[in-house]
Structures are given as structure tokens and as C-alpha cells.
Design a protein around this motif. Structure first.
Motif, PDB file in Angstrom:
ATOM      1  N   VAL A 143       4.080 -26.454 -27.729  1.00  0.00           N
ATOM      2  CA  VAL A 143       3.846 -25.737 -26.481  1.00  0.00           C
ATOM      3  C   VAL A 143       2.455 -25.123 -26.544  1.00  0.00           C
ATOM      4  O   VAL A 143       2.135 -24.395 -27.495  1.00  0.00           O
ATOM      5  CB  VAL A 143       4.902 -24.636 -26.266  1.00  0.00           C
ATOM      6  CG1 VAL A 143       4.584 -23.821 -25.012  1.00  0.00           C
ATOM      7  CG2 VAL A 143       6.297 -25.240 -26.171  1.00  0.00           C
ATOM      8  N   ALA A 192       3.941 -27.645 -21.651  1.00  0.00           N
ATOM      9  CA  ALA A 192       5.130 -27.720 -22.495  1.00  0.00           C
ATOM     10  C   ALA A 192       5.784 -29.082 -22.332  1.00  0.00           C
ATOM     11  O   ALA A 192       5.675 -29.711 -21.264  1.00  0.00           O
ATOM     12  CB  ALA A 192       6.117 -26.615 -22.132  1.00  0.00           C
ATOM     13  N   ALA A 233      11.509 -29.031 -23.008  1.00  0.00           N
ATOM     14  CA  ALA A 233      11.457 -27.694 -23.610  1.00  0.00           C
ATOM     15  C   ALA A 233      12.177 -26.688 -22.727  1.00  0.00           C
ATOM     16  O   ALA A 233      12.380 -26.907 -21.528  1.00  0.00           O
ATOM     17  CB  ALA A 233      10.007 -27.262 -23.811  1.00  0.00           C
ATOM     18  N   HIS A 234      12.538 -25.559 -23.299  1.00  0.00           N
ATOM     19  CA  HIS A 234      13.242 -24.508 -22.559  1.00  0.00           C
ATOM     20  C   HIS A 234      12.276 -23.540 -21.877  1.00  0.00           C
ATOM     21  O   HIS A 234      12.703 -22.559 -21.281  1.00  0.00           O
ATOM     22  CB  HIS A 234      14.174 -23.730 -23.496  1.00  0.00           C
ATOM     23  CG  HIS A 234      13.461 -23.090 -24.650  1.00  0.00           C
ATOM     24  ND1 HIS A 234      13.006 -23.814 -25.723  1.00  0.00           N
ATOM     25  CD2 HIS A 234      13.108 -21.808 -24.885  1.00  0.00           C
ATOM     26  CE1 HIS A 234      12.407 -22.997 -26.579  1.00  0.00           C
ATOM     27  NE2 HIS A 234      12.451 -21.771 -26.092  1.00  0.00           N
ATOM     28  N   GLY A 293       6.427 -31.992 -29.279  1.00  0.00           N
ATOM     29  CA  GLY A 293       7.260 -30.796 -29.368  1.00  0.00           C
ATOM     30  C   GLY A 293       6.486 -29.501 -29.346  1.00  0.00           C
ATOM     31  O   GLY A 293       7.073 -28.419 -29.433  1.00  0.00           O
ATOM     32  N   ALA A 301       8.177 -25.787 -29.987  1.00  0.00           N
ATOM     33  CA  ALA A 301       8.999 -25.316 -28.872  1.00  0.00           C
ATOM     34  C   ALA A 301      10.148 -24.436 -29.338  1.00  0.00           C
ATOM     35  O   ALA A 301      10.520 -23.472 -28.659  1.00  0.00           O
ATOM     36  CB  ALA A 301       9.538 -26.510 -28.078  1.00  0.00           C
ATOM     37  N   GLN A 302      10.710 -24.717 -30.526  1.00  0.00           N
ATOM     38  CA  GLN A 302      11.845 -23.935 -31.005  1.00  0.00           C
ATOM     39  C   GLN A 302      11.434 -22.543 -31.489  1.00  0.00           C
ATOM     40  O   GLN A 302      12.292 -21.726 -31.820  1.00  0.00           O
ATOM     41  CB  GLN A 302      12.581 -24.670 -32.128  1.00  0.00           C
ATOM     42  CG  GLN A 302      11.799 -24.849 -33.423  1.00  0.00           C
ATOM     43  CD  GLN A 302      10.993 -26.129 -33.466  1.00  0.00           C
ATOM     44  OE1 GLN A 302      10.629 -26.670 -32.421  1.00  0.00           O
ATOM     45  NE2 GLN A 302      10.723 -26.625 -34.664  1.00  0.00           N
TER      46      GLN A 302
END
Length: 324
Positions: free
Chosen positions: A30, A72, A76-77, A28, A102-103
Motif C-alpha cells: 500500500v 492500494a 486490500a481492506h 500486496g 496491506a496486512q
């Protein structure tokens, strides 16, 4: 990689530039090639072991970055090559490479530079939380901010009108800082010496609806006195060093409130809140309704000096350390 590291808790002057291994990613996470890292008052406190979060020594200082995604997760966004801003959870930011959950990584609007981006998350999202959530800012209300030439102060001046304020009053200690406040959008500027009387005059004796106070110290009681009926005093921090007290009978006189506004605690206990904030703030930045900060830039080699400028209160606006 090069990084600004604290190995002994002796304040900003103990920050050293060292070569250390790049951080390892995690599920998770980045990986970001850092171009700039923001400096915030918790960095000062952490360098002295005075912050509530105490990482194990040695640690890399800083908690917010702007840079380019190197790697990433597939879901992930963000993706490799994206310009982003991110939080690294207090520490591990002031380095050539950082890893962030990532959040807590967000695409940066194209019209905002990476240097300015490094100055957005801590201060702007703190102010957004203060005015929206804790202060319940209503359209047309008057906001007063202490320490208005500092990082939180200039963020308040840049953002308050876009969030609905009708008037924004800056309190500063010098004429030079008054110019900084005006440049960042203050409606009115008053000097700290005699500020309460000046504010009463400016408001025709009514007072202000919201006081945002990152300073604390001996002006706290006058901040309560400056409030209009049903006004709110938002306690953000204590850069003056002294933690003030309030006689609660004063709250009864005009039905006013003293409210704690700890953005970091809220973020950690309300999953998804950061994403909600960025969904509102990013479009305002992209549209120019909130001006991007114009930070004071220091190269990595002067990271100790950058952090010290917050402790000795010589900083004006947001302070950012550049790494590329």
C-alpha cells in the motif's frame, strides 16, 4: 522525496535529511503519502547498529506512519484516500512516501488526528500485547509502570484502565514528569527515588499485580520485590542501558513471574495477530475509552533531535515527526 536517512552508524546525530527516489511498490503493498511518523527506541538502537535488525546502509529511519493512501491493491481492506496508520517493518517510515504490506495498514478512527495516529501502533499495541497476552491482566488488578512519562509509559497509563486495571501506578524521575503521568491517567505517581517503599505504602504492603518495565537497570530487583503474590514482571526493554539479572530464588518467595514481552517477535511469528489487536484497540479509540496520544511534534528537519530525545531521556510522551 525528502527523508530522514542514516548513512553511518554514529547515533541519532548522524541522521540526515536527504532527497531520494520514492520507494517502489510491490505485490500486496500500500503506497501512503506520509503526514507523520512515530519515533521509537529501536530507531535509536538502529542508528548505532545495536538493534537485532540491521538494515543495509543507507536506510530511512522509522517504522510507523500515519497518512493518506495513494494506491492500494484491489483486494486490500483500504483504498485510495483513506486515512490510515501503518507499520513499515523497521525502516522506511520517516519519508514523504512509504510503502507498507496491506496486512500492516489499518484505517484510522475519524476522531484521531494523523499526528496522534503516528504515535499509536508501536506503543499502544506493545502495551496491549503486554497486558493482555503476557501479563494476563485481570479486572481490578494493579499495574505499575516504570518510565511512566515516556512513550511506552504514557501508553500504559492511557490504556491500562480500559483493558481492565483497577489502579495504575506511575514511577517517574522528576516532578515535571509526574505531571505528564497524571495528565495521561495515572491513579498514583511516585518518584523513582524511594519508589519501592512508596508503592508498598500505597498498596498497604500487598504490592502490585503487574510491573511493566521498559527501563531495566538497577531498579529491576526492587521490581520483583514490589510484586504481590502471583504477580508478573513484564520485561519490555532496557532504555537505562544495563540488562539486569534476577536471582531465581526470589521468584519462589511469592510465586511471582518474570516474563519477556517482545511484541515485534510475536507479530512476526503469529500471522493475523496485528489485525486481532487492531480489532480490539480501534473501537476503544473511536469511543474515547482509550484517549489518543498527544505526541511531542518535531518537523522533519529536526528528525535527528527527535530521535536523540529518546536516547537522552528528555522525551515526555510519544515523539512524532511531521512531514506534511
Amino acid at each position: 522525496m525528502r527523508a530522514a536517512q542514516v548513512s553511518k552508524l554514529e547515533g541519532p546525530e548522524s541522521v540526515e535529511i536527504v532527497d531520494i527516489p520514492e520507494p517502489k511498490s510491490y505485490p500486496g503493498g500500500v503506497v501512503i503519502d506520509v503526514h507523520a511518523a512515530g519515533v521509537a527506541f529501536p530507531d535509536v538502537l538502529m542508528s548505532r547498529g545495536l538493534y537485532q535488525m540491521k538494515p543495509e546502509l543507507p536506510f530511512v529511519v522509522g517504522g510507523e506512519v500515519a497518512g493518506i493512501v495513494r494506491e492500494a491493491p484491489a483486494d486490500a481492506h483500504v483504498k485510495a484516500g483513506d486515512r490510515v496508520v501503518a507499520l513499515t517493518l523497521l525502516g522506511n517510515a520517516m519519508a514523504e512516501t512509504a510503502v507498507a504490506p496491506a496486512q500492516m495498514v489499518f484505517p484510522l478512527p475519524d476522531n484521531v488526528s494523523l499526528e496522534s495516529g503516528a504515535g499509536i501502533l508501536f506503543n499502544d499495541l506493545t502495551v496491549h500485547f503486554c497486558l493482555r497476552n503476557r501479563g494476563r491482566l485481570a479486572a481490578g488488578e494493579t499495574v505499575l509502570v516504570h518510565g511512566a512519562a515516556g512513550g511506552i509509559g504514557t501508553s500504559t497509563l492511557r490504556m491500562a484502565t480500559a483493558l481492565g486495571a483497577g489502579r495504575v501506578i506511575a514511577v517517574v524521575s522528576t516532578e515535571a514528569k509526574a505531571e505528564v503521568a497524571r495528565a495521561n491517567g495515572a491513579t498514583d505517581v511516585v518518584l523513582a527515588e524511594g519508589w519501592l517503599a512508596a508503592v508498598k505504602e500505597l498498596t498497604g504492603g500487598r504490592g502490585v499485580d503487574i510491573v511493566l518495565d521498559p527501563v531495566g537497570g538497577d531498579r529491576f530487583t526492587d521490581s520483583v520485590r514490589s510484586l504481590a503474590s502471583a504477580g508478573r514482571l513484564l520485561v519490555v526493554g532496557f532504555t537505562a542501558g544495563e540488562i539486569p539479572t534476577v536471582k531465581v530464588n526470589r521468584l519462589l518467595l511469592k510465586n511471582v513471574e518474570v516474563i519477556g514481552a517482545a511484541w515485534g517477535e510475536w507479530v512476526m511469528t503469529h500471522p493475523g495477530y496485528l489485525t486481532e489487536q487492531w480489532a480490539e484497540v480501534a473501537p476503544l479509540l473511536a469511543a474515547g475509552k482509550i484517549a489518543a496520544p498527544e505526541p511531542v511534534l518535531y518537523p522533519l528537519d529536526r528528525a535527528a533531535e527527535a530521535i536523540a530525545s529518546l536516547e537522552n531521556r528528555t522525551a515526555t510522551g510519544k515523539v512524532v515527526v511531521t512531514l506534511r
